[in-house]
Structures are given as structure tokens and as C-alpha cells.
Design an enzyme around this catalytic site. Structure first.
Site, PDB file in Angstrom:
ATOM      1  N   SER A  14       0.832  -1.214   0.000  1.00  0.00           N
ATOM      2  CA  SER A  14       0.000   0.000   0.000  1.00  0.00           C
ATOM      3  C   SER A  14       0.866   1.263   0.000  1.00  0.00           C
ATOM      4  CB  SER A  14      -0.986   0.003   1.167  1.00  0.00           C
ATOM      5  OG  SER A  14      -0.338   0.224   2.389  1.00  0.00           O
ATOM      6  N   ARG A  92      13.001  -7.894   4.939  1.00  0.00           N
ATOM      7  CA  ARG A  92      14.286  -8.549   5.248  1.00  0.00           C
ATOM      8  C   ARG A  92      15.324  -7.492   5.563  1.00  0.00           C
ATOM      9  NH1 ARG A  92      14.029 -13.685   4.455  1.00  0.00           N
ATOM     10  NH2 ARG A  92      12.304 -14.368   3.144  1.00  0.00           N
ATOM     11  N   HIS A 110       8.980   3.169   8.706  1.00  0.00           N
ATOM     12  CA  HIS A 110       8.810   2.289   9.862  1.00  0.00           C
ATOM     13  C   HIS A 110       7.556   2.718  10.621  1.00  0.00           C
ATOM     14  CE1 HIS A 110      10.043  -0.551  12.888  1.00  0.00           C
ATOM     15  NE2 HIS A 110       9.727   0.349  13.793  1.00  0.00           N
TER      16      HIS A 110
HETATM   17  C1  GAR Z   1       3.957  -0.758   6.680  1.00  0.00           C
HETATM   18  O1  GAR Z   1       3.223  -0.504   7.843  1.00  0.00           O
HETATM   19  C2  GAR Z   1       5.429  -0.437   6.897  1.00  0.00           C
HETATM   20  O2  GAR Z   1       5.641   0.660   7.720  1.00  0.00           O
HETATM   21  C3  GAR Z   1       5.886  -1.697   7.582  1.00  0.00           C
HETATM   22  O3  GAR Z   1       5.246  -2.735   6.877  1.00  0.00           O
HETATM   23  C4  GAR Z   1       3.997  -2.260   6.384  1.00  0.00           C
HETATM   24  C5  GAR Z   1       3.936  -2.539   4.908  1.00  0.00           C
HETATM   25  O4  GAR Z   1       2.657  -2.240   4.410  1.00  0.00           O
HETATM   26  N1  GAR Z   1       7.304  -1.837   7.543  1.00  0.00           N
HETATM   27  C6  GAR Z   1       7.999  -2.390   8.526  1.00  0.00           C
HETATM   28  O5  GAR Z   1       7.500  -2.836   9.538  1.00  0.00           O
HETATM   29  C7  GAR Z   1       9.501  -2.422   8.298  1.00  0.00           C
HETATM   30  N2  GAR Z   1      10.157  -2.914   9.440  1.00  0.00           N
HETATM   31  P1  GAR Z   1       2.419  -2.066   2.857  1.00  0.00           P
HETATM   32  O6  GAR Z   1       3.015  -3.328   2.192  1.00  0.00           O
HETATM   33  O7  GAR Z   1       0.942  -2.015   2.685  1.00  0.00           O
HETATM   34  O8  GAR Z   1       3.126  -0.823   2.403  1.00  0.00           O
END
Ligand code: GAR
Length: 201
Positions: A14, A92, A110
């Protein structure tokens, strides 16, 4: 002059979509040159295809060792030759060799107010800890875990009764504003890293 950006994503994508939308709306002076994913089943791949963005799959599970996976990922990133590599839910940890190859050219989002709640499940960590405010952080990537210089943060209230999912949903709305904004500032040449500080010119 438009910048070339490459997005690395592992899942739903997203945030990747928010970046695609901002580029298509003319808000970010960039072209998205590639999606690089470690997960061939990621929904982010569908989003890339819909937007006509080339996809490179570097499937971690297809490599005999972490070293060989990282060499392959590094080569794919170098081939894309981007001005900026954007980690949009790339799940990763990138090895030091990759991080050192692109100093000041890699950004991560983050879902917490760093330096609180680094690593995985940041929203769950925030709910369990009992904080009243969490949020999201966009930062440059260095060799530490979620510890590079901070570009933008937005605070988000934690509400009584929140669970991991409700907090994650609320934070996500802010991520979709913050991330394209930070990428825009980079692409306009307005970010300067001075030690731990990021100045917006
Ligand atoms: C998001 O909330 C991002 O901040 C988090 O994963 C999600 C991905 O959502 N990232 C982490 O936790 C990195 N350590 P998305 O695939 O819908 O963008």
C-alpha cells in the site's frame, strides 16, 4: 530532471501504491524504474504490473545461502541504477554490503516513532507497551536496525481498546502521506544529511 527510484517491497504494497499515485499525480519528480521483491506472491507485484513498472523477483528461498541471495539482490539494485532505493515494507534486513553500496540513497518507512519499537511488529510492541502516542518514521538506512538519520515523523494517537490491527490501520493512513512527501523532498534535492540530522532545504 526526474530522478529514478526503485522500490523494494515484500507484501501488500500500500505504501508502494501511495508512491505510484503521487508520481502519477505529478507530485514527485521521479520515474519508478523497478519494483524489487523477495516474495513472488506479493500483492505489490500486481500493483507494479498495473502501473507498467518492471518487476525483479529476488526470491530469498531460491538461494542456497544468505550471501548468494544478497549478491543477487545487490546486482539487481545496481542494474536498476536508481538515484533512490525505497524500502516500502521490505521485510528482510539488508546486509552491510548492500547498505554501504548506496550511502544516503536508501530510505525506509517504519510504523513507529523511532527510536521506539524497532524491528518487526512495531505496532504490536506499541500496544503492548501501553504508549499513548505512536506514529511513523521515514529515515535514511544505515547499518543499524531502523537507526539511520530521520527525515520525517508523524505522531498518531493510541486509543483505549486499540489492538495491533486498529493501530496499524491508523498509522498506515499517515504512512501514505509521510512516505511520498519524504521521497518528494529527496527528488527535489532538498534533503541534506549532516551527521545524524537531516536538514530540509
Ligand atoms: C507498513 O506498515 C510499513 O511501515 C511496515 O510494513 C507495512 C507494509 O505495508 N514496515 C515495517 O515494519 C519495516 N520494518 P504495505 O506493504 O501495505 O506498504
Amino acid at each position: 530532471m526526474k530522478k529514478r527510484i526503485a522500490v523494494l517491497a515484500s507484501g501488500r504494497g500500500s505504501n508502494f501504491q501511495a508512491v505510484i499515485d503521487a508520481i502519477q499525480a505529478g507530485k514527485i519528480p521521479a520515474v519508478c524504474a523497478a519494483l524489487i521483491t523477495d516474495n513472488p506472491k506479493a500483492y505489490a507485484v500486481e500493483r507494479a504490473k498495473k502501473a507498467g513498472i518492471p518487476v525483479r523477483v529476488i526470491d530469498y528461498t531460491a538461494f542456497p545461502s544468505r550471501e548468494i541471495y544478497e549478491q543477487s539482490l545487490l546486482s539487481a539494485m545496481q542494474e536498476v541504477n536508481a538515484d533512490l532505493y525505497v524500502l516500502a515494507g521490505y521485510m528482510r534486513i539488508l546486509g552491510a554490503g548492500i547498505v554501504r553500496a548506496f550511502p544516503g540513497k536508501m530510505m525506509n518507512i517504519h510504523p513507529a516513532l523511532l527510536p521506539s519499537f524497532t524491528g518487526l511488529h512495531a505496532q504490536r510492541q506499541a500496544v503492548h507497551y501501553g504508549v499513548k502516542v505512536s506514529g511513523c518514521t521515514v529515515h535514511f538506512v544505515d547499518e543499524s536496525l531502523d537507526g539511520g538519520p530521520i527525515i520525517l515523523q508523524q505522531a498518531v494517537p493510541v486509543i483505549d481498546g486499540d489492538d495491533e490491527d486498529s493501530l496499524a490501520d491508523r498509522i498506515l493512513q499517515h504512512e501514505h502521506e509521510c512516505f511520498p512527501e519524504a521521497i518528494r523532498l529527496f527528488c527535489e534535492g532538498r534533503l541534506e544529511i549532516v551527521g545524524r540530522h537531516v536538514r530540509v532545504k
